[in-house]
Design an enzyme around this catalytic site. Structure first.
Site, PDB file in Angstrom:
ATOM      1  N   CYS A 115      -7.728  63.945 -27.451  1.00 35.56           N
ATOM      2  CA  CYS A 115      -6.999  62.801 -26.893  1.00 35.56           C
ATOM      3  C   CYS A 115      -6.853  62.858 -25.375  1.00 35.56           C
ATOM      4  O   CYS A 115      -6.529  61.845 -24.750  1.00 35.56           O
ATOM      5  CB  CYS A 115      -5.627  62.683 -27.536  1.00 35.56           C
ATOM      6  SG  CYS A 115      -5.688  62.461 -29.326  1.00 35.56           S
ATOM      7  N   HIS A 252      -1.996  57.626 -22.826  1.00 32.26           N
ATOM      8  CA  HIS A 252      -2.603  57.832 -24.135  1.00 32.26           C
ATOM      9  C   HIS A 252      -1.712  57.171 -25.169  1.00 32.26           C
ATOM     10  O   HIS A 252      -0.486  57.352 -25.170  1.00 32.26           O
ATOM     11  CB  HIS A 252      -2.735  59.332 -24.406  1.00 32.26           C
ATOM     12  CG  HIS A 252      -3.100  59.652 -25.813  1.00 32.26           C
ATOM     13  ND1 HIS A 252      -4.117  59.010 -26.489  1.00 32.26           N
ATOM     14  CD2 HIS A 252      -2.570  60.553 -26.691  1.00 32.26           C
ATOM     15  CE1 HIS A 252      -4.192  59.491 -27.717  1.00 32.26           C
ATOM     16  NE2 HIS A 252      -3.271  60.424 -27.864  1.00 32.26           N
ATOM     17  N   ASN A 282      -3.774  55.293 -32.542  1.00 32.73           N
ATOM     18  CA  ASN A 282      -4.245  56.366 -31.660  1.00 32.73           C
ATOM     19  C   ASN A 282      -5.765  56.448 -31.778  1.00 32.73           C
ATOM     20  O   ASN A 282      -6.296  56.883 -32.793  1.00 32.73           O
ATOM     21  CB  ASN A 282      -3.592  57.685 -32.076  1.00 32.73           C
ATOM     22  CG  ASN A 282      -3.990  58.853 -31.195  1.00 32.73           C
ATOM     23  OD1 ASN A 282      -4.911  58.765 -30.403  1.00 32.73           O
ATOM     24  ND2 ASN A 282      -3.292  59.973 -31.337  1.00 32.73           N
TER      25      ASN A 282
END
Length: 325
Positions: A115, A252, A282
């Site tokens: 990520c 993020h 996500n």
């Protein structure tokens, strides 16, 4: 004094057509839309079609970024692609994108920092430009996390989605102040001691298969809140700006509570935070460029705006960047 900067000259994104809502997941798992939204802020996520690979998503986002920059593939010197879900163990997914874009020179490679991947890729692309190894670099974040999820594990499968985002960087001269356009500073960190709180259970040299995502949610949350706040402060101090100077945080997109906590710590109100987590979930390395491209497309991000980007993922790996659009 003139200094070389890596300027963003175009961006684009791509999302698969299929959308899975919380209600659809709740029909097969013991969960609910209310439970998912209250804990994560996620309402829906996009999932790649059976015949779509990570490279397909990356190519679509790349083509849109190049069009926005007024460039073709052969104008590029390099491609840096962040992904934890490559098409193949090797060669790199970036080389597939290179071929599809008609890029017959330069080089292309993948970066794997989950990520935090886009921040790592941006920092490396910036380094290539500042060192003179490239003048124009395409930076991509692309993921098909739906392929490594256990769709019976309600603690993880509700969190992730598929997508891709891309940014074209080009070298240009600035005067060496925080008013310059381009990448002003980056900070990268990792700590392998926390490997087991967020990982995938497989791999070529261990199980010989892809495996599925495993996560200790509370531990990841705790580290994310602390480390993202710290790395945001770090890059602002490095560049010599404060939260009051930031026009947009482009974080993020993991969890709305983490996003809110980071913004509060940085002293930036939520109306200056780009939030796409409700619609995308996500998307790992794709989440920051997806959010960035979405905000450019709808006119929120304008030339001259100062952007604070930060992300954390498995490894643990985390980082931040300041970019003046």
């Amino acid at each position: 004094m003139s200094v070389l900067r890596s300027r963003a000259v175009g961006c684009g994104h791509y999302l698969p057509e299929r959308v899975i809502t919380n209600e659809e997941i709740a029909r097969t798992l013991d969960t609910s839309d209310e439970w998912i939204v209250s804990r994560t802020g996620i309402k829906r996520r996009h999932v790649a079609a059976d015949d779509e690979m990570t490279s397909d998503l990356a190519i679509a986002a790349a083509e849109r970024a190049l069009a926005a920059a007024g460039m073709s593939g052969n104008d590029l010197d390099a491609i840096v692609l962040a992904t934890a879900t490559p098409d193949q163990t090797f060669p790199s997914t970036a080389t597939r994108v290179q071929d599809a874009l008609g890029m017959r020179r330069g080089y292309a490679f993948d970066i794997q920092a989950v990520c935090a991947g886009f921040i790592y890729a941006l920092a490396n692309a910036n380094g290539l430009i500042l060192s003179g190894m490239a003048e124009r670099v395409l930076v991509i974040g692309a993921e098909t996390f739906s392929r490594i999820l256990d769709w019976q594990d309600r603690s993880t499968c509700v969190l992730f989605g598929d997508g891709a985002g891309a940014v074209v960087l080009e070298g240009g001269l600035g005067v060496g102040t925080a008013e310059d356009r381009g990448v002003l500073g980056t900070c990268l960190h990792s700590d392998g001691a926390h490997n087991r709180i967020l990982y995938v259970s497989g791999g070529p040299s261990s199980t010989r298969d892809a495996g599925v995502l495993k996560m200790e949610g509370r531990e990841v949350f705790r580290h994310a809140v602390q480390k993202l706040a710290e790395v945001a402060d770090e890059v602002m101090e490095k560049v010599g700006v404060t939260g009051a100077d930031v026009d947009w945080i482009v974080p993020h997109q993991a969890n709305i509570r983490i996003i809110e906590s980071t913004a509060k710590r940085a002293g930036v109100p939520m109306d200056k935070v780009v939030v796409t987590v409700a619609d995308h979930g996500n998307t790992s390395a794709a989440s920051i460029p997806l959010a960035l491209s979405s905000a450019v497309a709808d006119g929120r991000i304008q030339p001259g705006h100062l952007l604070l980007m930060e992300g954390i993922g498995g490894g643990l790996a985390w980082g931040s960047a300041l970019l003046r659009w």
